[in-house]
Each structure stands twice: as structure tokens, then as C-alpha cells.
Design an enzyme around this catalytic site. Structure first.
Site, PDB file in Angstrom:
ATOM      1  N   GLN A  13       0.823  -1.212   0.000  1.00 20.01           N
ATOM      2  CA  GLN A  13       0.000   0.000   0.000  1.00 20.01           C
ATOM      3  C   GLN A  13       0.860   1.268   0.000  1.00 20.01           C
ATOM      4  O   GLN A  13       0.599   2.199  -0.750  1.00 20.01           O
ATOM      5  CB  GLN A  13      -0.932  -0.010   1.220  1.00 20.01           C
ATOM      6  CG  GLN A  13      -2.015   1.044   1.157  1.00 20.01           C
ATOM      7  CD  GLN A  13      -2.725   1.246   2.478  1.00 20.01           C
ATOM      8  OE1 GLN A  13      -2.283   0.765   3.529  1.00 20.01           O
ATOM      9  NE2 GLN A  13      -3.823   1.981   2.459  1.00 20.01           N
ATOM     10  N   ASP A  35      10.318  -6.405  -4.050  1.00 19.79           N
ATOM     11  CA  ASP A  35       9.217  -7.091  -3.365  1.00 19.79           C
ATOM     12  C   ASP A  35       9.300  -8.564  -3.741  1.00 19.79           C
ATOM     13  O   ASP A  35      10.079  -8.932  -4.617  1.00 19.79           O
ATOM     14  CB  ASP A  35       7.865  -6.485  -3.792  1.00 19.79           C
ATOM     15  CG  ASP A  35       6.807  -6.637  -2.703  1.00 19.79           C
ATOM     16  OD1 ASP A  35       6.558  -7.793  -2.287  1.00 19.79           O
ATOM     17  OD2 ASP A  35       6.238  -5.626  -2.264  1.00 19.79           O
ATOM     18  N   ASP A  53      13.234 -11.330  -1.253  1.00 18.67           N
ATOM     19  CA  ASP A  53      12.663 -11.706   0.048  1.00 18.67           C
ATOM     20  C   ASP A  53      13.628 -11.167   1.091  1.00 18.67           C
ATOM     21  O   ASP A  53      14.757 -11.631   1.216  1.00 18.67           O
ATOM     22  CB  ASP A  53      12.566 -13.240   0.118  1.00 18.67           C
ATOM     23  CG  ASP A  53      12.194 -13.727   1.510  1.00 18.67           C
ATOM     24  OD1 ASP A  53      12.026 -12.889   2.419  1.00 18.67           O
ATOM     25  OD2 ASP A  53      12.077 -14.949   1.691  1.00 18.67           O
ATOM     26  N   TYR A 143       1.315  -8.057  15.796  1.00 17.33           N
ATOM     27  CA  TYR A 143       1.816  -6.936  15.003  1.00 17.33           C
ATOM     28  C   TYR A 143       2.301  -5.811  15.921  1.00 17.33           C
ATOM     29  O   TYR A 143       3.406  -5.283  15.749  1.00 17.33           O
ATOM     30  CB  TYR A 143       0.682  -6.450  14.100  1.00 17.33           C
ATOM     31  CG  TYR A 143       0.987  -5.240  13.268  1.00 17.33           C
ATOM     32  CD1 TYR A 143       1.910  -5.301  12.238  1.00 17.33           C
ATOM     33  CD2 TYR A 143       0.324  -4.036  13.494  1.00 17.33           C
ATOM     34  CE1 TYR A 143       2.174  -4.190  11.451  1.00 17.33           C
ATOM     35  CE2 TYR A 143       0.581  -2.924  12.711  1.00 17.33           C
ATOM     36  CZ  TYR A 143       1.509  -2.999  11.695  1.00 17.33           C
ATOM     37  OH  TYR A 143       1.763  -1.897  10.926  1.00 17.33           O
ATOM     38  N   LYS A 147       6.064  -4.310  16.375  1.00 19.59           N
ATOM     39  CA  LYS A 147       6.403  -2.907  16.119  1.00 19.59           C
ATOM     40  C   LYS A 147       7.046  -2.272  17.358  1.00 19.59           C
ATOM     41  O   LYS A 147       8.019  -1.519  17.247  1.00 19.59           O
ATOM     42  CB  LYS A 147       5.164  -2.119  15.678  1.00 19.59           C
ATOM     43  CG  LYS A 147       4.706  -2.446  14.267  1.00 19.59           C
ATOM     44  CD  LYS A 147       5.758  -2.052  13.228  1.00 19.59           C
ATOM     45  CE  LYS A 147       5.358  -2.387  11.814  1.00 19.59           C
ATOM     46  NZ  LYS A 147       6.447  -2.178  10.842  1.00 19.59           N
TER      47      LYS A 147
HETATM   48  N1  SER Z   1      -3.087   0.015   9.438  1.00 21.43           N
HETATM   49  C1  SER Z   1      -2.421  -0.943  10.270  1.00 21.43           C
HETATM   50  C2  SER Z   1      -3.286  -2.103  10.560  1.00 21.43           C
HETATM   51  O1  SER Z   1      -4.475  -1.945  10.549  1.00 21.43           O
HETATM   52  C3  SER Z   1      -1.996  -0.298  11.545  1.00 21.43           C
HETATM   53  O2  SER Z   1      -0.694   0.095  11.465  1.00 21.43           O
HETATM   54  O3  SER Z   1      -2.775  -3.145  10.828  1.00 21.43           O
END
Ligand code: SER
Length: 319
Positions: A13, A35, A53, A143, A147
């Protein structure tokens, strides 16, 4: 010497738009897209591309040497919703990729790194309104944990090894050129596509779920601005809060209705609701404003107008 830039995750994106902007600034030949899958036609036809990769450290080094890379934008990652379904792989991808790039800078093979963090570093116990830079970070998603861990490592590599790495905590990102893949904020992009194609959208978050969001133009500008500001302006080497605007599905639906004859929204909440509930509703980005003069420009009205206009052209739909 001119900088040569490698964008890892050029089919995603952010990468889809960032590569094009960077090529305008640095020249097509100086921005290498990469990519695991091919990127957009615009990217593939306007400059160099490498299939890569990023967890393959040997191939990564070969690409960096081949193109005399000095700067890396590392955008490859597994987003929040998808990561909950692929826990081990998400952790491996999100962490190995970062270490591979940080170590290239530690070894002085590259000079500068951009690595994105996210509002997902915050958790259910964080203050939800105008969440400050140094708010409690207790993420409860894979996630978010990846991060937050990445932020700590970025700061560590800066302090211990003088690695010039900069980062921002992106809110949910909205753009018309590319679609998001696997995030909790994806609804705010899909809603526009469905509104134009089918005049209806079934939302996986409840109507009053307010989240911090940002238009892609602002996000790309923030990314390039923090990379271009003088290193001494970057006082935070973990990751900066940045804010665009906050809204919920009901408000975005109302904006679409105000600009389109027919649109209905329905709600069918799924597991992503719990992720959204754990995140802030709005972000305090005063540190970024102070340190490198960041300022968002887009609000919900402008986003809606721009998204509908551009997607109408893309889908060949008249007003
Ligand atoms: N846009 C991301 C997600 O929804 C958040 O960093 O995972």
C-alpha cells in the site's frame, strides 16, 4: 555521491506510492523497487526492480551491493489482522527483516534507514484520546508487539552503533492507488471502492469505532520529510507519533452519502473489532511538529472528495 535508494515492499500500500514520489526526487535510476511479487506497471516500467525476500540476508546484501544502495525504506511487514492468523510467520518476517537492515547499517554498508512503526504499539490500557508520544505501550497483538520491539531495537542501534534510523507511527492509511492488505483499518479504503462499485458496504468494525487515520499524501510526505530533515532534528530514535484525522465508520459513510446519490452501510463485526478497541482514538503528534515541523493537511472531507474523484476515474464511473 548521490544517494541510491532501495524500497523493500514496493508492491504494498505504501510502497506503490512512495517509489513514484522518491523517483521524482532522486531520479528513476536511483530508486530500486523490490518485493516478493511484481509491483505496479508504473513502478515496473519507470525504473529498476528486484525480486527480493528481505528475510534472505545473502540476496539482500547482493542487491544492496549491485545497486550501491545508501538508503533503505523497509516497508515489508505483515499487518495486524493477518498477523493474528499467522503468529509465528508474522513475528519472523517483521523482526528478521528489521535486523537484516539494521545490521547492514551497523556494518556501514548502508547509511540511512526508514522503518515504519504503527499506532498498534499502544494497547487497551493506553489513554485513548490524544495519546501522547510517551504513553503506556502494552500492545496485545502480534503486530503491535513486533512494532514496539522494533522501536526499541531502532533506538538501541542508534545509541550503541550510531545507526541513522528514523521512524514514524503510521495511523490507518487511506489511498486510491493501491489497496491495503491485512490491516484492521482496511475498511476505510474498501468502503470507497464498494460505495462506487456496489453502492453498499458491509463493515467489519462497529459504527462508532473511532481510529486515527491519515491520507496517503500526508503519509508519503511525512516519510520523506523525516528522512530529509537534518539528523540532529530527529530527537526520538524509537518512533514518532504522527496524526492525520480521526473518524468512525458512521462518519465516513455520512461523508460518502453527502457526495454520492446512493450508499448504504451495514455492519457485521468480526475479530478485528477487538484489535481496533485496543488502539487509540486520536494521537498527539506535537513532538513531530516541534522537532521536524510535521503538519498534516488532509481531513475527512478532503479524503472523501479525493478518493471518490480518483476512484471514479479508475473505474470509469461518471458522477
Ligand atoms: N493500518 C495498520 C493495521 O491496521 C496499523 O498500522 O494493521
Amino acid at each position: 555521491m548521490r544517494d541510491n535508494i532501495l524500497v523493500i515492499g514496493s508492491s504494498g500500500q505504501i510502497g506503490t506510492e512512495l517509489v513514484i514520489e522518491l523517483r521524482k526526487i532522486y531520479g528513476n535510476d536511483h530508486v530500486v523497487a523490490s518485493d516478493i511479487i511484481p509491483s505496479s506497471e508504473e513502478i515496473m516500467s519507470s525504473g529498476p526492480y528486484e525480486k527480493l525476500d528481505v528475510t534472505d540476508a545473502d540476496k539482500l546484501l547482493a542487491v544492496v551491493k549491485k545497486h550501491h544502495i545508501t538508503q533503505v525504506y523497509l516497508l515489508a511487514a505483515m499487518l495486524s489482522a493477518k498477523a493474528e492468523k499467522n503468529v509465528n510467520f508474522a513475528w519472523k518476517l517483521n523482526m528478521d527483516s528489521l535486523f537484516n537492515i539494521l545490521n547492514l547499517a551497523k556494518e556501514k554498508i548502508i547509511k540511512k534507514i526508514f522503518w515504519p512503526s504503527s499506532i498498534a504499539v499502544f494497547g487497551p490500557n493506553t489513554k485513548k484520546e490524544l495519546t501522547p508520544q510517551c504513553a503506556l505501550t502494552e500492545p496485545n497483538t502480534v503486530y503491535g508487539i513486533s512494532k514496539l520491539t522494533g522501536e526499541r531495537w531502532c533506538e538501541y542501534y542508534f545509541n550503541k552503533f550510531n545507526v541513522d534510523v528514523v521512524s514514524i507511527r503510521y495511523p490507518g492509511l487511506i489511498g486510491w492507488k493501491s489497496e491495503p492488505g491485512g490491516g484492521t483499518t482496511d475498511y476505510a479504503v474498501h468502503i470507497f471502492h464498494e460505495a462506487l462499485k456496489n453502492n453498499t458496504y458491509t463493515c467489519f468494525l462497529s459504527e462508532k469505532t473511532t481510529l486515527p487515520m491519515m491520507y496517503m499524501n500526508d503519509a508519503i510526505r511525512a516519510t520523506i520529510e523525516i528522512m530529509q530533515t537534518k539528523a540532529e532534528n530527529v530527537k526520538i530514535r524509537s518512533s514518532y507519533n504522527i496524526a492525520g484525522c480521526s473518524f468512525n465508520p458512521m462518519q465516513i459513510a455520512a461523508q460518502i452519502k453527502s457526495k454520492q446519490v446512493e450508499f448504504t452501510i451495514n455492519y457485521k463485526v468480526d475479530f478485528r473489532q477487538e484489535i481496533a478497541n485496543s488502539w487509540p482514538q486520536s494521537i498527539d503528534d506535537s513532538e513531530a511538529m516541534k522537532d521536524w515541523k510535521w503538519k498534516a493537511q488532509c481531513n475527512l472531507e478532503k479524503i472523501t472528495h479525493d478518493m471518490l474523484d480518483n476512484l471514479r476515474i479508475k473505474y470509469n464511473i461518471s458522477k
